[in-house]
Scaffold this motif. Structure first.
Motif, short mmCIF file in Angstrom:
data_model
loop_
_atom_site.label_atom_id
_atom_site.label_comp_id
_atom_site.label_asym_id
_atom_site.label_seq_id
_atom_site.Cartn_x
_atom_site.Cartn_y
_atom_site.Cartn_z
N GLU A 59 0.82 -1.21 0.00
CA GLU A 59 0.00 0.00 0.00
C GLU A 59 0.86 1.26 0.00
N THR A 60 2.01 1.14 0.60
CA THR A 60 2.91 2.28 0.67
C THR A 60 4.29 1.81 0.27
N VAL A 88 9.08 3.70 10.02
CA VAL A 88 7.79 3.21 10.50
C VAL A 88 6.80 3.35 9.35
N PRO A 89 6.11 2.30 9.03
CA PRO A 89 5.13 2.43 7.96
C PRO A 89 4.18 3.58 8.25
N TRP A 91 1.12 4.08 7.97
CA TRP A 91 -0.14 3.88 8.66
C TRP A 91 0.06 3.60 10.13
N LYS A 92 1.32 3.34 10.52
CA LYS A 92 1.55 3.14 11.95
C LYS A 92 1.93 4.45 12.61
N GLU B 25 10.78 -3.32 -5.52
CA GLU B 25 9.92 -3.42 -4.34
C GLU B 25 8.66 -4.26 -4.55
N TYR B 29 7.76 -7.52 -2.38
CA TYR B 29 6.53 -7.58 -1.59
C TYR B 29 5.70 -8.80 -1.95
N LYS B 39 -0.43 -9.64 5.60
CA LYS B 39 -0.01 -8.36 5.04
C LYS B 39 1.01 -7.66 5.93
N GLU B 43 4.83 -6.72 5.01
CA GLU B 43 5.38 -5.36 5.02
C GLU B 43 6.71 -5.32 5.76
N GLN B 47 10.27 -4.41 4.02
CA GLN B 47 11.08 -3.29 4.49
C GLN B 47 12.50 -3.74 4.84
#
Lengths: 508, 176
Positions: A59-60, A88-89, A91-92, B25, B29, B39, B43, B47
């Motif tokens: 999503e990001t 930090v993502p 959304w967090k 990326e 992912y 999910k 993530e 990362q």
């Protein structure tokens, strides 16, 4: 052969690993063996399901959040030991959800960038084969196919994406700057098109490639200003010396399909882009997005003409000229007539194309210029869905939107008003007394706190300001009640340029 | 262009490296998404993998393919995450049977994308890794062998067993 052996053949058949002879053995067997035929069918259904697994995307983009400092260290060879700070993502973090959406837009990076979609048998990775190698005559594609000889071939500007080359390109007035290159699956009808930098959604609609204002802004800050003097390549320019220096807004965005610009000349108010076809683009469509300096004209539009190397006109685009300065007017938002009831219906019948109208952030991004903002203003969501923040020139604005036709998820959003955040740290002369008023109220205990001061309308000469504030009042038993309230302030100016309140504000 | 050249280009400038990371990326992912089956975990793995790729890209020597190298990073990161969490592995058949779905509902959910996604995530890790590289990224036996430092025979065994488990799960029959 045992069942077990046939089972292995079936499994290898899924991977297309069978020789012709093995395939025949298997085919013959499953014709007569019901059990193996059933298994074969089951495996093939499973394989079909596996083949259809979604190519999900995050999503990001974390890559976009990785600190430039870390990247710099890596580039310079000193591999950093560990990230200094874990990203930090979004959304967090404590950011409004829609801000993440905006960043997410920049995510649509070439997914089919050739090398990573390595296909056996195609030999060269796709995106490389598209462009001639440096020093190689670009008239011959890798397939040996002879292309028309373009006059005075300059190397395509995007052969390398090195910083050095980019800087070199920016230093000439008429060189395109590559923004993004992407391969798309679908065939596109056109060869090239030009749009205004404020109208990047057009690029998405026509080609499926996403370009964001951030992409355009990238690398601009450190670019040298284009020289004012003539350069050798611009013989077509009528009188360069009389042309004002191109400013940041004098740009057009050019999208090329399976072709690359080899020459750009500016002739009067027209931009002429010579395109050479790209060879070796089998199995996909190559879309490249460039930014060009456009001539400064008094016309409302700039005409971009695309020609082939022989000078035959392929296509022509008319691009609205960007206004050099853009300061939005606080108050009622300009009426965007396109966001009408018909558009509401279109967004439901053709969501792939018009779904943007149901997302307030995208509505504002799309219509930035019409709302009076600069095309490169930063748009993000706020904690409430019907308000979108726009940052421009260090000033924060809030665009309020409403859903006039349909409420809820499928409803079209239309900008209703534009407000400006009152800068508490550095208030303007008319804003200072307003701020003092709220501070006074707080000290007097009338209100407990105030925040989010927004100027909803201002009539500078008349000295009236309508300000919205989020205030907390003390309620019974030590509780607080918070509300948004609007006040109309009347101000009078002194000769020394200071303003003071003219009586108490009207609470609206 | 050879993979080594791609890496050299990516290391030329910050912009190039950033663009490179943004390009890879989605692939990272996707691997993470199907390996972890979650999910949030995907993530995290993405990362962490991006950091690792960024830090060690200059060590890529061109032995094997670049995408194999990157997927090895992702798989290793995924294994580290598993170790750290000590997530109890839920056995596939057991988890499936313990779901509250009635027989009819189970039939209905068969071989939808979601059920397949869940089923993959419950495969034994060894099978899962191979299956994801084969079917999500369409990698050849040889490429998978390189990426996971296995022999091609091992790749086939794991892949075939993984698919066999999925088949018996969706269509019944005797598990191998």
């Amino acid at each position: 052969m045992t069942h077990e052996a046939y089972r292995e053949l079936i499994q290898r058949a899924i991977d297309e690993d069978l020789s012709q002879a093995e395939q025949t053995v298997l085919d013959t067997h499953i014709e007569t063996c019901a059990e193996c035929r059933r298994e074969y069918d089951e495996y093939m259904s499973l394989a079909a399901g596996l083949a259809k697994l979604s190519k999900v995307r995050p999503e990001t983009s974390f890559a976009m959040q990785m600190t430039p400092e870390l990247l710099r260290q890596t580039v310079e060879g000193a591999a950093p030991a560990a990230p200094k700070r874990r990203v930090v993502p979004l959304w967090k973090r404590a950011v409004p959800a829609a801000a993440a959406v905006v960043l997410g837009v920049g995510l649509s990076i070439p997914m089919t960038n050739g090398w990573f979609d390595h296909q056996e048998g195609t030999g060269q990775p796709d995106h490389v084969a598209l462009l001639p190698e440096k020093g190689q005559e670009p008239t011959h594609g890798p397939t040996g196919q002879l292309l028309p000889e373009p006059p005075e071939i300059k190397p395509p500007p995007d052969q390398e994406s090195t910083a050095a080359l980019t800087v070199e390109l920016k230093s000439t007035q008429s060189e395109p700057r590559l923004i993004i290159r992407e391969k798309v699956e679908t065939e596109l009808p056109m060869r090239a098109v030009a749009v205004a930098p404020s109208d990047l959604d057009q690029v998405k609609e026509q080609t499926g490639v996403t370009v964001t204002p951030e992409d355009l802004a990238k690398g601009k800050e450190d670019a040298p200003r284009p020289p004012a003097e003539k350069n050798g390549d611009t013989s077509g320019i009528a009188s360069v010396d009389e042309e004002p220096l191109p400013n940041d807004n004098d740009h057009v965005v050019v999208v090329t399909v399976n072709s690359t610009p080899i020459n750009v000349t500016i002739e009067g108010g027209r931009v002429i882009v010579t395109l050479a076809p790209l060879s070796g683009t089998q199995g996909g469509t190559e879309v490249a997005v460039f930014e060009l300096n456009a001539p400064h004209t008094s016309n409302d539009t700039t005409t971009v003409t695309f020609t082939d190397p022989e000078g035959n006109v392929i296509d022509e685009s008319s691009v609205p000229v960007e206004q050099p300065t853009a300061v939005p007017r606080v108050g009622d938002a300009p009426s965007l007539d396109i966001l009408d009831e018909a558009m509401q219906s279109k967004s439901q019948s053709d969501p792939a194309r018009y779904s943007y109208v149901t997302d307030p952030v995208r509505v504002v991004s799309r219509h930035l210029r019409e709302l009076g903002f600069a095309w490169n203003a930063q748009v993000s969501g706020t904690q409430v869905r019907d308000r979108v923040a726009v940052e421009q020139g260090g000033v924060r604005y809030v665009v309020g939107l409403t859903q006039p036709y349909l409420q809820g998820d499928g409803g079209l959003w239309k900008p209703a008003f534009i407000a400006r955040a009152l800068p508490v740290e550095q208030p303007g002369p008319q804003e200072r007394p307003v701020l003092d008023y709220f501070r006074g109220q707080q000290e007097a205990g009338v209100i407990h706190s105030f925040s989010e001061l927004l100027v909803l309308s201002e009539r500078v000469r008349l000295g009236t300001l309508v300000v919205e504030a989020h205030v907390e009042m003390s309620g019974p038993h030590g509780s607080y009640e918070s509300s948004r309230s609007q006040y109309r302030f009347h101000l009078s100016g002194d000769n020394d340029g200071t303003w003071k309140l003219d009586g108490s504000p009207d609470k609206l | 262009m050879q993979d080594k050249q791609i890496v050299a280009d990516a290391l030329k400038s910050q912009e190039a490296l950033s663009q490179f990371l943004r390009t890879v990326e989605p692939f990272i992912y996707q691997t993470a998404y199907y390996l972890t089956g979650k999910k949030v975990d995907a993530e995290d793995v993405t990362q962490e993998s991006l950091w690792k790729v960024c830090r060690s890209l200059n060590q890529f020597q061109g032995e094997g393919s670049l995408r194999g190298w990157i997927h090895r990073v992702v798989v290793n990161t995924f294994r580290e995450q598993l170790r750290k969490r000590k997530t109890p592995t839920v056995e596939l058949d057991e988890a499936w049977q313990s779901s509250d779905l009635s027989v009819e509902e189970q039939v209905e959910t068969r071989l939808t994308e979601q059920s397949l996604y869940q089923a993959i995530a419950m495969l034994p890790v060894n099978y899962r890794e191979v299956l994801v590289l084969r079917h999500v990224h369409d990698m050849s036996y040889q490429e998978i062998a390189e990426a996971l430092e296995l022999t091609e025979a091992q790749v086939k065994t794991r892949l075939f067993r993984g698919r066999e488990k999925l088949r018996t799960l969706f269509y019944g029959g005797d598990p191998v």
